[in-house]
Design an enzyme around this catalytic site. Structure first.
Site, PDB file in Angstrom:
ATOM      1  N   ASP A  28     -36.501  19.077  -5.518  1.00 31.32           N
ATOM      2  CA  ASP A  28     -35.379  18.131  -5.558  1.00 31.32           C
ATOM      3  C   ASP A  28     -35.077  17.773  -7.008  1.00 31.32           C
ATOM      4  O   ASP A  28     -35.978  17.550  -7.822  1.00 31.32           O
ATOM      5  CB  ASP A  28     -35.739  16.876  -4.754  1.00 31.32           C
ATOM      6  CG  ASP A  28     -34.522  16.046  -4.417  1.00 31.32           C
ATOM      7  OD1 ASP A  28     -34.198  15.939  -3.224  1.00 31.32           O
ATOM      8  OD2 ASP A  28     -33.890  15.494  -5.340  1.00 31.32           O
ATOM      9  N   ASN A  83     -33.230  12.963   6.728  1.00 32.90           N
ATOM     10  CA  ASN A  83     -32.277  11.866   6.767  1.00 32.90           C
ATOM     11  C   ASN A  83     -31.074  12.337   7.576  1.00 32.90           C
ATOM     12  O   ASN A  83     -30.453  13.345   7.243  1.00 32.90           O
ATOM     13  CB  ASN A  83     -31.842  11.484   5.347  1.00 32.90           C
ATOM     14  CG  ASN A  83     -32.992  10.950   4.507  1.00 32.90           C
ATOM     15  OD1 ASN A  83     -33.861  10.249   5.029  1.00 32.90           O
ATOM     16  ND2 ASN A  83     -33.007  11.280   3.233  1.00 32.90           N
ATOM     17  N   GLY A  89     -29.453   7.647   4.542  1.00 34.88           N
ATOM     18  CA  GLY A  89     -29.598   8.203   3.197  1.00 34.88           C
ATOM     19  C   GLY A  89     -29.164   9.643   3.056  1.00 34.88           C
ATOM     20  O   GLY A  89     -29.349  10.242   1.991  1.00 34.88           O
ATOM     21  N   GLN A  90     -28.585  10.233   4.115  1.00 34.16           N
ATOM     22  CA  GLN A  90     -28.151  11.629   3.983  1.00 34.16           C
ATOM     23  C   GLN A  90     -26.943  11.714   3.054  1.00 34.16           C
ATOM     24  O   GLN A  90     -25.953  10.998   3.237  1.00 34.16           O
ATOM     25  CB  GLN A  90     -27.800  12.232   5.352  1.00 34.16           C
ATOM     26  CG  GLN A  90     -27.483  13.723   5.253  1.00 34.16           C
ATOM     27  CD  GLN A  90     -27.268  14.405   6.599  1.00 34.16           C
ATOM     28  OE1 GLN A  90     -27.246  13.760   7.646  1.00 34.16           O
ATOM     29  NE2 GLN A  90     -27.104  15.716   6.557  1.00 34.16           N
ATOM     30  N   HIS A  96     -31.719  19.510   5.969  1.00 31.53           N
ATOM     31  CA  HIS A  96     -32.851  19.861   5.101  1.00 31.53           C
ATOM     32  C   HIS A  96     -34.007  18.929   5.387  1.00 31.53           C
ATOM     33  O   HIS A  96     -33.816  17.785   5.792  1.00 31.53           O
ATOM     34  CB  HIS A  96     -32.447  19.782   3.623  1.00 31.53           C
ATOM     35  CG  HIS A  96     -31.761  18.509   3.266  1.00 31.53           C
ATOM     36  ND1 HIS A  96     -30.443  18.264   3.567  1.00 31.53           N
ATOM     37  CD2 HIS A  96     -32.224  17.394   2.655  1.00 31.53           C
ATOM     38  CE1 HIS A  96     -30.105  17.069   3.137  1.00 31.53           C
ATOM     39  NE2 HIS A  96     -31.175  16.500   2.597  1.00 31.53           N
ATOM     40  N   LEU A  97     -35.201  19.445   5.170  1.00 35.02           N
ATOM     41  CA  LEU A  97     -36.419  18.659   5.288  1.00 35.02           C
ATOM     42  C   LEU A  97     -36.887  18.320   3.880  1.00 35.02           C
ATOM     43  O   LEU A  97     -36.948  19.205   3.018  1.00 35.02           O
ATOM     44  CB  LEU A  97     -37.524  19.461   5.983  1.00 35.02           C
ATOM     45  CG  LEU A  97     -37.490  19.633   7.506  1.00 35.02           C
ATOM     46  CD1 LEU A  97     -36.222  20.325   7.971  1.00 35.02           C
ATOM     47  CD2 LEU A  97     -38.722  20.388   7.969  1.00 35.02           C
ATOM     48  N   HIS A  98     -37.192  17.052   3.657  1.00 40.76           N
ATOM     49  CA  HIS A  98     -37.818  16.649   2.398  1.00 40.76           C
ATOM     50  C   HIS A  98     -39.331  16.729   2.579  1.00 40.76           C
ATOM     51  O   HIS A  98     -39.864  16.194   3.560  1.00 40.76           O
ATOM     52  CB  HIS A  98     -37.495  15.192   2.057  1.00 40.76           C
ATOM     53  CG  HIS A  98     -36.057  14.886   1.805  1.00 40.76           C
ATOM     54  ND1 HIS A  98     -35.564  14.661   0.541  1.00 40.76           N
ATOM     55  CD2 HIS A  98     -35.004  14.727   2.652  1.00 40.76           C
ATOM     56  CE1 HIS A  98     -34.267  14.378   0.622  1.00 40.76           C
ATOM     57  NE2 HIS A  98     -33.899  14.405   1.892  1.00 40.76           N
TER      58      HIS A  98
HETATM   59  P1  5GP Z   1     -30.316  13.706   1.455  1.00 37.45           P
HETATM   60  O1  5GP Z   1     -29.956  12.472   0.644  1.00 37.45           O
HETATM   61  O2  5GP Z   1     -29.053  14.355   1.984  1.00 37.45           O
HETATM   62  O3  5GP Z   1     -31.347  13.495   2.508  1.00 37.45           O
HETATM   63  O4  5GP Z   1     -30.990  14.705   0.425  1.00 37.45           O
HETATM   64  C1  5GP Z   1     -30.260  15.424  -0.498  1.00 37.45           C
HETATM   65  C2  5GP Z   1     -31.169  15.672  -1.669  1.00 37.45           C
HETATM   66  O5  5GP Z   1     -30.604  16.682  -2.460  1.00 37.45           O
HETATM   67  C3  5GP Z   1     -31.370  14.453  -2.566  1.00 37.45           C
HETATM   68  O6  5GP Z   1     -32.730  14.088  -2.583  1.00 37.45           O
HETATM   69  C4  5GP Z   1     -30.863  14.918  -3.912  1.00 37.45           C
HETATM   70  O7  5GP Z   1     -31.632  14.444  -4.988  1.00 37.45           O
HETATM   71  C5  5GP Z   1     -30.931  16.426  -3.793  1.00 37.45           C
HETATM   72  N1  5GP Z   1     -29.964  17.118  -4.611  1.00 37.45           N
HETATM   73  C6  5GP Z   1     -28.650  16.792  -4.769  1.00 37.45           C
HETATM   74  N2  5GP Z   1     -28.047  17.683  -5.575  1.00 37.45           N
HETATM   75  C7  5GP Z   1     -29.011  18.594  -5.930  1.00 37.45           C
HETATM   76  C8  5GP Z   1     -28.986  19.760  -6.755  1.00 37.45           C
HETATM   77  O8  5GP Z   1     -27.955  20.157  -7.317  1.00 37.45           O
HETATM   78  N3  5GP Z   1     -30.154  20.429  -6.890  1.00 37.45           N
HETATM   79  C9  5GP Z   1     -31.300  20.031  -6.265  1.00 37.45           C
HETATM   80  N4  5GP Z   1     -32.391  20.773  -6.490  1.00 37.45           N
HETATM   81  N5  5GP Z   1     -31.353  18.941  -5.483  1.00 37.45           N
HETATM   82  C10 5GP Z   1     -30.217  18.234  -5.308  1.00 37.45           C
END
Ligand code: 5GP
Length: 110
Positions: A28, A83, A89-90, A96-98
């Site tokens: 991330d 999320n 928080g999405q 995707h899985l964190h």
């Molecule tokens: P969400 O908030 O949708 O659950 O997770 C999206 C994740 O993608 C966030 O943790 C954010 O930091 C990450 N992210 C957003 N843009 C980029 C990017 O350009 N490259 C990478 N490696 N991660 C990203």
């Protein structure tokens, strides 16, 4: 294209730690823990609640990949998070899985 499709297509750089025919995993860009990796299915599913019966195999595969990648990165204890929706928080609408690890994680999450 979603942001993650651009990473899969190598149009945006990422620190890729794992890839197979159905998934990719990369660090991330804004890590919330010392190790913070995203496991992304190459097939676009916008949100968990838009997944259907036809996605069962890829969802299960993502879970197995998360465990494999966490072990590969030396994590013993870690959290796997999805999320779903803006209030959770999405921010990227490509499922995707964190994987979060490398520090003590509080519960409940914020
Ligand atoms: P969400 O908030 O949708 O659950 O997770 C999206 C994740 O993608 C966030 O943790 C954010 O930091 C990450 N992210 C957003 N843009 C980029 C990017 O350009 N490259 C990478 N490696 N991660 C990203």
């Amino acid at each position: 294209m979603t942001l993650f499709e651009k990473i899969i297509a190598r149009k945006i750089p990422a620190d890729i730690v794992y890839e197979d025919d159905r998934t990719i995993a990369f660090r991330d860009v804004n890590p919330q823990a010392p190790t913070h990796v995203l496991v992304v299915p190459k097939q676009v599913i916008p949100r968990l609640d838009t997944a259907g019966e036809g996605d069962v195999a890829v969802l299960g595969h993502c879970m197995l990949v998360a465990g494999k990648v966490a072990t590969q990165l030396g994590l013993g204890s870690y959290r796997v998070v999805i999320n779903n929706g803006e209030d959770a928080g999405q921010t990227v609408f490509h499922l995707h899985l964190h994987i979060l690890g490398g520090r003590k994680l509080g519960w409940p999450p914020g």
